[in-house]
Design a protein around this motif. Structure first.
Motif, PDB file in Angstrom:
ATOM      1  N   LYS A 452       0.869  -1.171   0.000  1.00  0.00           N
ATOM      2  CA  LYS A 452       0.000   0.000   0.000  1.00  0.00           C
ATOM      3  C   LYS A 452       0.903   1.217   0.000  1.00  0.00           C
ATOM      4  O   LYS A 452       1.684   1.407   0.942  1.00  0.00           O
ATOM      5  CB  LYS A 452      -0.873   0.004   1.256  1.00  0.00           C
ATOM      6  CG  LYS A 452      -2.288  -0.501   0.985  1.00  0.00           C
ATOM      7  CD  LYS A 452      -3.125  -0.461   2.237  1.00  0.00           C
ATOM      8  CE  LYS A 452      -3.485   0.963   2.655  1.00  0.00           C
ATOM      9  NZ  LYS A 452      -4.065   1.003   3.994  1.00  0.00           N
ATOM     10  N   PRO A 453       0.883   2.053  -1.035  1.00  0.00           N
ATOM     11  CA  PRO A 453       1.804   3.197  -1.072  1.00  0.00           C
ATOM     12  C   PRO A 453       1.576   4.097   0.142  1.00  0.00           C
ATOM     13  O   PRO A 453       0.466   4.210   0.643  1.00  0.00           O
ATOM     14  CB  PRO A 453       1.451   3.912  -2.370  1.00  0.00           C
ATOM     15  CG  PRO A 453       0.699   2.930  -3.170  1.00  0.00           C
ATOM     16  CD  PRO A 453       0.016   2.019  -2.208  1.00  0.00           C
ATOM     17  N   SER A 454       2.683   4.678   0.576  1.00  0.00           N
ATOM     18  CA  SER A 454       2.590   5.534   1.761  1.00  0.00           C
ATOM     19  C   SER A 454       2.311   6.973   1.331  1.00  0.00           C
ATOM     20  O   SER A 454       2.322   7.296   0.149  1.00  0.00           O
ATOM     21  CB  SER A 454       3.914   5.456   2.514  1.00  0.00           C
ATOM     22  OG  SER A 454       4.956   5.730   1.624  1.00  0.00           O
ATOM     23  N   LYS A 455       2.067   7.828   2.288  1.00  0.00           N
ATOM     24  CA  LYS A 455       1.901   9.257   2.023  1.00  0.00           C
ATOM     25  C   LYS A 455       3.028   9.983   2.759  1.00  0.00           C
ATOM     26  O   LYS A 455       3.227   9.714   3.948  1.00  0.00           O
ATOM     27  CB  LYS A 455       0.549   9.757   2.538  1.00  0.00           C
ATOM     28  CG  LYS A 455      -0.619   9.256   1.740  1.00  0.00           C
ATOM     29  CD  LYS A 455      -1.029  10.279   0.684  1.00  0.00           C
ATOM     30  CE  LYS A 455      -2.195   9.788  -0.134  1.00  0.00           C
ATOM     31  NZ  LYS A 455      -1.970   9.279  -1.432  1.00  0.00           N
ATOM     32  N   ARG A 459       9.279   8.252  -4.426  1.00  0.00           N
ATOM     33  CA  ARG A 459       9.673   8.486  -5.820  1.00  0.00           C
ATOM     34  C   ARG A 459      10.086   7.184  -6.488  1.00  0.00           C
ATOM     35  O   ARG A 459      10.331   7.123  -7.683  1.00  0.00           O
ATOM     36  CB  ARG A 459      10.799   9.517  -5.913  1.00  0.00           C
ATOM     37  CG  ARG A 459      12.103   9.045  -5.358  1.00  0.00           C
ATOM     38  CD  ARG A 459      13.252  10.010  -5.567  1.00  0.00           C
ATOM     39  NE  ARG A 459      14.364   9.633  -4.736  1.00  0.00           N
ATOM     40  CZ  ARG A 459      15.297   8.769  -5.105  1.00  0.00           C
ATOM     41  NH1 ARG A 459      15.248   8.197  -6.288  1.00  0.00           N
ATOM     42  NH2 ARG A 459      16.284   8.469  -4.282  1.00  0.00           N
ATOM     43  N   GLY A 460      10.199   6.137  -5.695  1.00  0.00           N
ATOM     44  CA  GLY A 460      10.570   4.837  -6.250  1.00  0.00           C
ATOM     45  C   GLY A 460      10.689   3.806  -5.147  1.00  0.00           C
ATOM     46  O   GLY A 460      10.461   4.111  -3.968  1.00  0.00           O
ATOM     47  N   TYR A 461      11.012   2.614  -5.540  1.00  0.00           N
ATOM     48  CA  TYR A 461      11.131   1.520  -4.568  1.00  0.00           C
ATOM     49  C   TYR A 461      12.340   0.682  -4.927  1.00  0.00           C
ATOM     50  O   TYR A 461      12.697   0.565  -6.105  1.00  0.00           O
ATOM     51  CB  TYR A 461       9.896   0.610  -4.626  1.00  0.00           C
ATOM     52  CG  TYR A 461       8.599   1.346  -4.393  1.00  0.00           C
ATOM     53  CD1 TYR A 461       8.099   1.512  -3.111  1.00  0.00           C
ATOM     54  CD2 TYR A 461       7.904   1.887  -5.463  1.00  0.00           C
ATOM     55  CE1 TYR A 461       6.914   2.196  -2.905  1.00  0.00           C
ATOM     56  CE2 TYR A 461       6.721   2.573  -5.269  1.00  0.00           C
ATOM     57  CZ  TYR A 461       6.225   2.730  -3.988  1.00  0.00           C
ATOM     58  OH  TYR A 461       5.071   3.415  -3.784  1.00  0.00           O
ATOM     59  N   VAL A 462      12.941   0.085  -3.913  1.00  0.00           N
ATOM     60  CA  VAL A 462      13.968  -0.926  -4.151  1.00  0.00           C
ATOM     61  C   VAL A 462      13.425  -2.234  -3.584  1.00  0.00           C
ATOM     62  O   VAL A 462      12.964  -2.280  -2.444  1.00  0.00           O
ATOM     63  CB  VAL A 462      15.300  -0.557  -3.483  1.00  0.00           C
ATOM     64  CG1 VAL A 462      16.250  -1.742  -3.493  1.00  0.00           C
ATOM     65  CG2 VAL A 462      15.934   0.599  -4.210  1.00  0.00           C
ATOM     66  N   GLY A 485       6.798   5.869  -8.620  1.00  0.00           N
ATOM     67  CA  GLY A 485       6.350   5.866  -7.231  1.00  0.00           C
ATOM     68  C   GLY A 485       4.882   5.546  -7.080  1.00  0.00           C
ATOM     69  O   GLY A 485       4.429   5.236  -5.979  1.00  0.00           O
ATOM     70  N   SER A 486       4.096   5.593  -8.193  1.00  0.00           N
ATOM     71  CA  SER A 486       2.665   5.382  -8.026  1.00  0.00           C
ATOM     72  C   SER A 486       2.276   3.918  -8.162  1.00  0.00           C
ATOM     73  O   SER A 486       1.103   3.600  -8.038  1.00  0.00           O
ATOM     74  CB  SER A 486       1.903   6.236  -9.030  1.00  0.00           C
ATOM     75  OG  SER A 486       2.382   5.976 -10.320  1.00  0.00           O
ATOM     76  N   ILE A 487       3.239   3.037  -8.417  1.00  0.00           N
ATOM     77  CA  ILE A 487       2.866   1.629  -8.540  1.00  0.00           C
ATOM     78  C   ILE A 487       2.634   1.048  -7.155  1.00  0.00           C
ATOM     79  O   ILE A 487       3.129   1.566  -6.151  1.00  0.00           O
ATOM     80  CB  ILE A 487       3.919   0.804  -9.304  1.00  0.00           C
ATOM     81  CG1 ILE A 487       5.278   0.873  -8.611  1.00  0.00           C
ATOM     82  CG2 ILE A 487       4.038   1.258 -10.741  1.00  0.00           C
ATOM     83  CD1 ILE A 487       6.266  -0.114  -9.157  1.00  0.00           C
ATOM     84  N   TYR A 510      12.410   8.177  -0.995  1.00  0.00           N
ATOM     85  CA  TYR A 510      11.777   9.496  -1.040  1.00  0.00           C
ATOM     86  C   TYR A 510      12.787  10.479  -1.620  1.00  0.00           C
ATOM     87  O   TYR A 510      13.926  10.096  -1.936  1.00  0.00           O
ATOM     88  CB  TYR A 510      11.309   9.906   0.351  1.00  0.00           C
ATOM     89  CG  TYR A 510      10.272   8.946   0.899  1.00  0.00           C
ATOM     90  CD1 TYR A 510       8.939   9.034   0.509  1.00  0.00           C
ATOM     91  CD2 TYR A 510      10.634   7.934   1.777  1.00  0.00           C
ATOM     92  CE1 TYR A 510       7.995   8.149   0.986  1.00  0.00           C
ATOM     93  CE2 TYR A 510       9.698   7.037   2.252  1.00  0.00           C
ATOM     94  CZ  TYR A 510       8.367   7.152   1.863  1.00  0.00           C
ATOM     95  OH  TYR A 510       7.449   6.268   2.315  1.00  0.00           O
ATOM     96  N   GLN A 511      12.370  11.734  -1.704  1.00  0.00           N
ATOM     97  CA  GLN A 511      13.206  12.700  -2.400  1.00  0.00           C
ATOM     98  C   GLN A 511      14.612  12.783  -1.811  1.00  0.00           C
ATOM     99  O   GLN A 511      15.591  12.651  -2.514  1.00  0.00           O
ATOM    100  CB  GLN A 511      12.521  14.072  -2.377  1.00  0.00           C
ATOM    101  CG  GLN A 511      12.804  14.865  -3.626  1.00  0.00           C
ATOM    102  CD  GLN A 511      12.594  14.011  -4.888  1.00  0.00           C
ATOM    103  OE1 GLN A 511      11.542  13.428  -5.095  1.00  0.00           O
ATOM    104  NE2 GLN A 511      13.623  13.909  -5.729  1.00  0.00           N
ATOM    105  N   ASP A 512      14.724  12.926  -0.502  1.00  0.00           N
ATOM    106  CA  ASP A 512      16.071  13.004   0.057  1.00  0.00           C
ATOM    107  C   ASP A 512      16.197  12.125   1.291  1.00  0.00           C
ATOM    108  O   ASP A 512      16.950  12.426   2.205  1.00  0.00           O
ATOM    109  CB  ASP A 512      16.433  14.467   0.368  1.00  0.00           C
ATOM    110  CG  ASP A 512      15.284  15.169   1.065  1.00  0.00           C
ATOM    111  OD1 ASP A 512      14.342  14.445   1.505  1.00  0.00           O
ATOM    112  OD2 ASP A 512      15.299  16.407   1.160  1.00  0.00           O
ATOM    113  N   THR A 513      15.415  11.075   1.313  1.00  0.00           N
ATOM    114  CA  THR A 513      15.531  10.120   2.414  1.00  0.00           C
ATOM    115  C   THR A 513      14.964   8.786   1.927  1.00  0.00           C
ATOM    116  O   THR A 513      14.483   8.690   0.791  1.00  0.00           O
ATOM    117  CB  THR A 513      14.773  10.626   3.653  1.00  0.00           C
ATOM    118  OG1 THR A 513      14.969   9.699   4.712  1.00  0.00           O
ATOM    119  CG2 THR A 513      13.285  10.748   3.389  1.00  0.00           C
TER     120      THR A 513
END
Ligand SMILES: *[C@@H]1O[C@H](CO)[C@@H](O)[C@H](O)[C@H]1NC(C)=O
Ligand SMILES: *[C@@H]1O[C@H](CO)[C@@H](O)[C@H](O)[C@H]1NC(C)=O
Ligand SMILES: *[C@@H]1O[C@H](CO)[C@@H](O)[C@H](O)[C@H]1NC(C)=O
Ligand SMILES: *[C@@H]1O[C@H](CO)[C@@H](O)[C@H](O)[C@H]1NC(C)=O
Ligand SMILES: *[C@@H]1O[C@H](CO)[C@@H](O)[C@H](O)[C@H]1NC(C)=O
Ligand SMILES: *[C@@H]1O[C@H](CO)[C@@H](O)[C@H](O)[C@H]1NC(C)=O
Ligand SMILES: *[C@@H]1O[C@H](CO)[C@@H](O)[C@H](O)[C@H]1NC(C)=O
Ligand SMILES: *[C@@H]1O[C@H](CO)[C@@H](O)[C@H](O)[C@H]1NC(C)=O
Ligand SMILES: *[C@@H]1O[C@H](CO)[C@@H](O)[C@H](O)[C@H]1NC(C)=O
Ligand SMILES: *[C@@H]1O[C@H](CO)[C@@H](O)[C@H](O)[C@H]1NC(C)=O
Length: 794
Positions: A452-455, A459-462, A485-487, A510-513
């Motif tokens: 379930k994508p977080s809020k 921006r991506g996943y590994v 990131g929306s998958i 995320y963008q910088d974390t």
């Protein structure tokens, strides 16, 4: 005898050798024509002379074509006394054959004569006649296509004459040019040629079946000058000013020396050495400079190149293509995006070990070859200076991260240069976690992992996955990066096999974390539960038994249990079963028969299959306890009485002492089986089903309650009172594998000095749990059934 045999053999051989010779000159074959068109008929006659001594009035003349007899010969006697046979072969289908004429002589055939038959076609009209002026050899060379094979020797003659204009008039014939055997070209020397004047030329083909001529050619030898090709080579790279450009080749050529005075036009053709690509033509090339930069080629590809030239402004022919030159274009720096991922390990407060992984993702169809990767970092304040950390051809590298370094730079390189640098920033884990992970297995070689994508949206996943192994660094993990990131899930297809437990880790970027990693365990195809809980007997009555089991912890990655099934089988083979839901952990078997033996086992079922536990054997109670007490008491009295009588008798008749205990062996000098009254199992207690091979192996010994009087291993055997009371047995448990072969021999004469194994008698009335029969003491005589009462004291 042997000599005589040899002699007759020799004589026979001599006759055979001599006979054909003696027929020579006896007759001969004549043919209607020595050579015919293929498929036409041919007629032959064989005439046998009168003075031939072998020919009688009835002698038959026979024909053979090759090795096959040919019927249809018409034989007649001519007035002069000679014999003649005439045969017509309607279709001669072989270009060459041997026709033979035979006389029947006794039982064998004797050859009289042989003739060669030849067949073929008249010459076909030669076509595509063309001529060129060879300035090297100084001659006019003409070539043509002879057409299909005639099967006959065919002569080609190049005929020509000097003329003017369009060759309507013949001024002077030129000597024939006869091509060498089988060749389809011929050269007219310069001395017969008149340059700048036309001549008529044609080819004449001739064989025994006819003659044919080609259409006539009318040309001026100077209009058909054909040059020799130039020589092509690569321009020496050292002479180049600029560095080699990817996709370009520097070429240089040298014209054919004798043709240097002529203005020439040249053209080039090229194609990649590998693959099916066709030639690409480039031209006209600049005629003054003699070198050329060919661009627009694929980088790092080997090309085949050829060049040819023609006289400029004047009529003539293109030279042949020059011999091939093979050149490889320079490499282009890699054009890739590098996906990176890392694992960090703090070795001590000052050192961090980093395992960096990357994957080259081509940005263009032709991404350029990659020869290696370089990981480096730039110490702050030292502009320009970079310290390399790794220089590798692998897709990973492990290094100590200098404490002051926050990021490293990764590039891919080849001889053409380096790719755009990819900065790798070791982000801290401060982002929000993902929602629940779940998996699905579309087929045994892939796994879908969803989340379930977080809020806020990552921006991506590994995603990392690998076999689940107990040691953390023993596992080789596969990983991939998702940039969308929306998958809400991704399909894993690399390195997935059925029946293996995978640990899958998903980390949001995320963008910088980054966010915390989440794990899930899954099978792409799972097996049945690895084992089933063992049922234990809790209480037992005459017609019922209460069983209990300890539910097992859910197995990692496996689907939950759906239900239990209890099977209980009576000794005589009637079996019963009942299905229980997955939350059960005990069950009461009702409707059992008193004093009966039952095998009980438990089956657990999940979506992936079912597994059986090992079997428990139980026997229901037979008698009320009060009855038992009375009988026990009576029996005790009887025993006491017998002992007293025996003792009295023994005291009175000491001489008979030895006859009273003749069969009691000395425990120290006897094997155990002779100790145990082995008839017990068979005679006193009939247990046919114990030998039923379908019964599950018994791997557990359960004794409900301890015997009141604990008897030592050896004591239990010399007290006959504890055995032989089958009707008093209330509940007992069997030990050993009932399927083992029959009992040990009752007496072992040669083993009298064999000590009983000290591990043999499991102390009776003592609860032992062997999880597996492999753990039974090895010397345990498994076929011995030892029955013992369990006296319940209530
Ligand atoms: C048969 O006679 C002819 C002449 O008529 C002679 O040439 C030939 O050799 C003779 N053949 C034999 C087998 O005598
Ligand atoms: C021979 O000539 C024909 C017709 O002009 C042409 O189609 C063919 O390609 C030529 N063959 C060769 C080998 O040049
Ligand atoms: C011309 O003749 C020379 C010498 O025989 C030969 O090497 C060369 O190949 C010929 N040229 C052509 C275009 O056939
Ligand atoms: C072919 O040419 C050779 C030599 O010129 C000659 O002996 C032969 O008879 C010729 N054959 C034919 C079938 O013209
Ligand atoms: C990396 O290794 C290659 C081959 O071993 C070598 O040619 C190259 O110079 C190295 N690059 C650096 C920056 O050390
Ligand atoms: C690094 O890459 C090599 C080959 O690409 C592989 O054999 C090795 O297992 C990798 N190491 C790790 C820790 O993944
Ligand atoms: C894990 O890797 C480290 C270093 O490579 C090694 O010292 C350690 O023994 C490994 N541990 C296991 C359980 O394999
Ligand atoms: C990202 O994934 C969503 C959902 O699957 C899809 O609709 C979208 O097109 C994807 N975006 C890109 C750039 O592929
Ligand atoms: C499972 O069976 C037990 C006893 O039969 C019952 O008490 C329990 O409610 C059942 N559980 C489910 C989920 O059906
Ligand atoms: C378990 O035992 C029962 C009865 O003996 C049998 O029908 C069943 O097939 C067994 N199940 C497995 C998975 O062996």
């Amino acid at each position: 005898m042997a000599g005589l045999g040899n002699w007759s053999l020799t004589r026979a051989a001599l006759i055979i050798l001599l006979l054909p010779r003696s027929l020579e000159g006896c007759g001969h074959i004549s043919l209607s024509a020595p050579t015919v068109r293929l498929g036409d008929a041919i007629t032959a006659s064989c005439i046998i002379k009168q003075n031939c001594s072998y020919v009688g009035p009835e002698s038959q003349i026979l024909w053979k074509l090759g090795t096959e007899l040919q019927p249809g010969g018409r034989q007649q006697r001519l007035p002069d006394g000679t014999q003649e046979s005439i045969i017509t072969l309607p279709h001669l289908n072989d270009p060459w054959a041997l026709l033979s004429c035979y006389l029947r002589w006794g039982n064998s055939l004797q050859m009289v004569d042989q003739a060669e038959l030849q067949a073929g076609y008249p010459p076909f009209t030669p076509h595509n006649l063309s001529c060129f002026m060879n300035l090297t050899a100084n001659c006019l060379t003409c070539q043509w296509e002879p057409g299909p094979d005639t099967h006959l020797s065919t002569n080609f003659t190049l005929k020509s004459f000097k003329s003017r204009g369009n060759c309507q008039t013949q001024e002077e014939t030129i000597p024939d040019c006869v091509s060498e055997d089988g060749q389809s070209h011929c050269s007219i020397p310069r001395k017969y040629l008149q340059l700048y004047q036309t001549m008529g030329i044609w080819v004449q083909a001739e064989n025994v079946l006819g003659t044919s001529v080609s259409p006539q050619l009318c040309l001026d030898p100077m209009d058909v000058v054909k040059l020799e090709p130039p020589t092509l080579w690569a321009l020496d790279p050292s002479s180049e000013v600029a560095p080699p450009q990817p996709g370009c080749l520097q070429l240089h050529w040298e014209l054919w020396k004798p043709g240097l005075y002529m203005e020439q036009n040249c053209e080039l053709r090229h194609k990649p050495q590998l693959g099916e690509a066709s030639w690409a033509l480039v031209g006209p090339l600049p005629c003054k400079t003699l070198h050329y930069k060919l661009c627009g080629l694929l980088p790092s590809t080997t090309y085949t190149l050829q060049i040819r030239c023609i006289r400029q402004l004047l009529p003539g022919d293109w030279s042949n293509w020059s011999p091939s030159l093979e050149l490889t274009t320079p490499q282009r720096a890699p054009i890739v995006r590098l996906d990176t991922w890392w694992r960090q390990r703090q070795l001590d407060p000052r050192t961090v070990d980093v395992q960096l992984f990357w994957k080259p993702m081509p940005l263009e169809e032709d991404r350029g070859q990659i020869q290696g990767y370089l990981v480096s970092w730039r110490p702050s304040g030292q502009l320009g200076a970079v310290s390399p950390l790794c220089n590798t051809t692998e897709l990973n590298c492990t290094f100590h991260l200098p404490s002051e370094a926050r990021e490293v730079i990764l590039v891919a390189y080849n001889t053409g240069g380096t790719s755009r640098p990819t900065p790798v920033v070791f982000l801290e884990c401060r982002g929000p976690p993902l929602g629940r992970l779940y998996t699905m297995a579309p087929d045994p070689h892939s796994l879908w992992v969803g989340w379930k994508p977080s809020k806020p949206q990552p921006r991506g996943y590994v995603i990392e996955w690998g076999l689940h192994t107990p040691s953390p660094n023993g596992s080789h993990k596969t990983w991939k990066m998702e940039h969308n990131g929306s998958i809400a899930g991704t399909l894993l297809q690399e390195n997935i096999w059925p029946f293996q437990l995978y640990e899958i880790t998903v980390t949001p970027l995320y963008q910088d974390t980054i966010g915390p990693s989440q794990h899930i365990y899954a099978y792409s195809q799972e097996m049945a539960p690895s084992h089933a809980p063992e049922p234990h007997l809790k209480h037992i009555g005459k017609t019922w038994a209460k069983l209990e089991w300890v539910p097992q912890a859910p197995e990692l990655g496996k689907s939950p249990l759906t239900h239990y099934t209890i099977f209980w089988t009576k000794a005589q083979g009637q079996s019963f079963s009942t299905v229980l839901n997955a939350s059960s952990h005990d069950y009461v078997l009702h409707g059992l028969e008193p004093a009966s033996l039952y095998h009980v086992h438990l089956m657990v079922t999940s979506r992936a299959g079912a597994t059986n536990s090992t079997s428990l054997i139980l026997v229901t109670k037979a008698l009320e306890e009060s009855e038992l007490h009375i009988i026990l008491g009576l029996f005790g009295l009887l025993l006491l009485l017998t002992c007293l009588c025996g003792a009295a008798w023994l005291c009175c008749r000491p001489s008979r002492k030895n006859h009273l205990w003749p069969s009691v062996p000395d425990p120290a000098h006897s094997s155990l089986s002779s100790w145990v009254p082995t008839i017990m199992a068979e005679e006193i207690f009939q247990l046919p089903s114990l030998w039923d091979p379908s019964v599950l192996p018994i791997t557990k010994i359960t004794v409900l309650e301890e015997e009141e009087k604990k008897s030592g291993p050896w004591e239990s055997n010399d007290s006959s009172g504890t055995c032989g009371l089958p009707t008093l047995v209330q509940a007992y448990v069997l030990q050993g594998d009932p399927r083992a072969p029959s009992m040990q021999p009752q007496s072992q004469s040669g083993t009298s000095d064999q000590h009983p194994s000290p591990t043999f008698p499991i102390p009776l009335g003592w609860a032992s749990h062997f999880e597996d029969h492999r753990m039974l003491p090895p010397t345990f005589p498994t076929s011995v059934l030892c029955l013992f009462p369990v006296i319940s004291v209530t």
